[in-house]
Scaffold this motif. Structure first.
Motif, PDB file in Angstrom:
ATOM      1  N   ALA A 160      -6.879   2.282   3.218  1.00 50.65           N
ATOM      2  CA  ALA A 160      -5.602   2.892   2.786  1.00 50.65           C
ATOM      3  C   ALA A 160      -5.896   4.293   2.271  1.00 50.65           C
ATOM      4  CB  ALA A 160      -4.962   2.047   1.697  1.00 50.65           C
ATOM      5  N   GLU A 162      -4.256   7.899   1.565  1.00 49.03           N
ATOM      6  CA  GLU A 162      -3.009   8.671   1.475  1.00 49.03           C
ATOM      7  C   GLU A 162      -3.262  10.140   1.742  1.00 49.03           C
ATOM      8  OE1 GLU A 162      -4.828   7.797  -0.908  1.00 49.03           O
ATOM      9  OE2 GLU A 162      -4.941   9.474  -2.300  1.00 49.03           O
ATOM     10  N   LEU A 207       0.494   4.152   4.249  1.00 51.70           N
ATOM     11  CA  LEU A 207       1.555   3.210   3.826  1.00 51.70           C
ATOM     12  C   LEU A 207       2.848   3.983   3.600  1.00 51.70           C
ATOM     13  CD1 LEU A 207      -0.632   1.137   1.329  1.00 51.70           C
ATOM     14  CD2 LEU A 207       0.031   0.490   3.642  1.00 51.70           C
ATOM     15  N   GLY A 208       2.928   5.181   4.206  1.00 51.45           N
ATOM     16  CA  GLY A 208       4.160   5.968   4.075  1.00 51.45           C
ATOM     17  C   GLY A 208       3.892   7.296   3.389  1.00 51.45           C
ATOM     18  N   ARG A 210       4.767   8.626   0.552  1.00 52.85           N
ATOM     19  CA  ARG A 210       4.681   8.779  -0.911  1.00 52.85           C
ATOM     20  C   ARG A 210       3.338   8.280  -1.459  1.00 52.85           C
ATOM     21  NH1 ARG A 210       9.617   8.414   0.430  1.00 52.85           N
ATOM     22  NH2 ARG A 210       9.628   6.216   0.961  1.00 52.85           N
ATOM     23  N   LEU A 212       1.633   5.978  -3.616  1.00 56.04           N
ATOM     24  CA  LEU A 212       1.952   4.711  -4.295  1.00 56.04           C
ATOM     25  C   LEU A 212       0.934   4.446  -5.400  1.00 56.04           C
ATOM     26  CD1 LEU A 212       2.465   2.595  -1.040  1.00 56.04           C
ATOM     27  CD2 LEU A 212       4.186   3.910  -2.299  1.00 56.04           C
TER      28      LEU A 212
HETATM   29  N1  SAH Z   1      -5.316  10.333  -4.971  1.00 52.47           N
HETATM   30  C1  SAH Z   1      -3.956  10.024  -5.346  1.00 52.47           C
HETATM   31  C2  SAH Z   1      -3.805   8.750  -6.119  1.00 52.47           C
HETATM   32  C3  SAH Z   1      -4.401   7.550  -5.471  1.00 52.47           C
HETATM   33  S1  SAH Z   1      -3.248   6.231  -5.329  1.00 52.47           S
HETATM   34  C4  SAH Z   1      -3.437  11.162  -6.179  1.00 52.47           C
HETATM   35  O1  SAH Z   1      -3.698  11.149  -7.376  1.00 52.47           O
HETATM   36  O2  SAH Z   1      -2.764  12.005  -5.581  1.00 52.47           O
HETATM   37  C5  SAH Z   1      -4.337   4.832  -5.377  1.00 52.47           C
HETATM   38  C6  SAH Z   1      -4.687   4.265  -4.006  1.00 52.47           C
HETATM   39  O3  SAH Z   1      -3.528   3.715  -3.402  1.00 52.47           O
HETATM   40  C7  SAH Z   1      -5.214   5.271  -3.020  1.00 52.47           C
HETATM   41  O4  SAH Z   1      -6.597   5.483  -3.174  1.00 52.47           O
HETATM   42  C8  SAH Z   1      -4.903   4.602  -1.706  1.00 52.47           C
HETATM   43  O5  SAH Z   1      -5.899   3.643  -1.383  1.00 52.47           O
HETATM   44  C9  SAH Z   1      -3.598   3.886  -1.991  1.00 52.47           C
HETATM   45  N2  SAH Z   1      -2.418   4.613  -1.549  1.00 52.47           N
HETATM   46  C10 SAH Z   1      -1.458   5.164  -2.323  1.00 52.47           C
HETATM   47  N3  SAH Z   1      -0.468   5.695  -1.575  1.00 52.47           N
HETATM   48  C11 SAH Z   1      -0.812   5.495  -0.271  1.00 52.47           C
HETATM   49  C12 SAH Z   1      -0.218   5.818   0.988  1.00 52.47           C
HETATM   50  N4  SAH Z   1       0.961   6.457   1.068  1.00 52.47           N
HETATM   51  N5  SAH Z   1      -0.874   5.473   2.122  1.00 52.47           N
HETATM   52  C13 SAH Z   1      -2.070   4.846   2.064  1.00 52.47           C
HETATM   53  N6  SAH Z   1      -2.689   4.488   0.910  1.00 52.47           N
HETATM   54  C14 SAH Z   1      -2.064   4.810  -0.252  1.00 52.47           C
END
Ligand code: SAH
Length: 233
Positions: A160, A162, A207-208, A210, A212
């Motif tokens: 996952a 982001e 996962l989209g 935003r 999460l």
């Molecule tokens: N690095 C981000 C925060 C991580 S969110 C920041 O501070 O901007 C915590 C974890 O949730 C991520 O490491 C990822 O594995 C997952 N996650 C959150 N949003 C996601 C998304 N849209 N798509 C895929 N994984 C996501």
């Protein structure tokens, strides 16, 4: 009700403490009432209340209801997050049918101690609530690079991510041995991201649009994988 001893027809099971209070005072069970038990070894059994007192009760196992269920071979690799939140992840992973919960220590993991007993208790409670007869296994926390070094050849690792180019999980999820990898609140470092993507079994997924919370990402990813690739359908 979970019982941590091997069940068999005809055996007597003493119940005390919170479970006894729940059965006796909340469910207000009477002698002869039925109770379903599981021991995370041999499936689900039917028992009945043999005797009941204020603080304890005894159940008599009367028959075998179902073999231990087989859940889809999905692992959740999650960097431990704050206590209440990792408890919530353990509960949702259990309800949604995860086979194994493996805490992963990454560079930005802020929680360095995990209470396995507490997590197991949350999973037992979730199993009793949702009717699972096989508990998820709870692995010891492992460092990410150690896990990647010994990654099983036949297990897809849905990463996952982001922050990188990734396909929607629903579009790439396939049946078969799988794992979902979720980072900590602070996400993965670029080095970690490169090391994970270098693994032949790695499938970067989004996962989209935003960002999460880690616990939201874990629950959403498990549900999406189960709905599209879980072999229970
Ligand atoms: N690095 C981000 C925060 C991580 S969110 C920041 O501070 O901007 C915590 C974890 O949730 C991520 O490491 C990822 O594995 C997952 N996650 C959150 N949003 C996601 C998304 N849209 N798509 C895929 N994984 C996501």
């Amino acid at each position: 009700l979970f019982v941590d001893t091997p069940l068999d027809t005809g055996i007597s099971v003493p119940v005390e403490g919170a479970a006894a209070n729940y059965l006796g005072n909340v469910m207000r069970l009477k002698p002869g009432d039925p109770v379903r038990l599981f021991d995370d070894r041999s499936g689900e059994w039917l028992a009945e209340v043999a005797e009941i007192s204020k603080r304890a009760l005894r159940l008599a196992v009367t028959g075998h209801l179902a073999p231990r269920e087989a859940v889809p071979d999905l692992w959740l690799l999650a960097a431990p997050i704050k206590k209440g939140r990792i408890d919530w992840v353990a509960e949702k992973a259990c309800e949604l049918g995860v086979a194994r919960l493996a805490p992963v220590i990454t560079r930005r993991t802020i929680v360095d101690r995990l209470n396995g007993e507490r997590l197991r208790a949350h999973m037992i409670e979730a199993a009793e609530q949702c009717g699972r007869t096989a508990l998820p296994t709870l692995a010891e926390p492992e460092k990410l690079d150690a896990l990647l070094r010994v990654w099983p050849a036949d297990r897809a690792l849905y990463f996952a991510d982001e922050a990188g180019d990734a396909r929607p999980l629903a579009a790439v999820a396939r049946p078969g041995p799988a794992a979902i990898l979720i980072g900590p609140e602070g996400g993965f470092t670029d080095e970690e991201r490169a090391a994970i993507r270098a693994l032949p079994q790695a499938v970067p997924v989004t996962l989209g649009p935003r960002i999460l919370r880690a616990e939201t990402a874990a629950a959403a990813a498990i549900a999406i994988w189960m709905a599209t690739a879980g072999d229970w359908r």
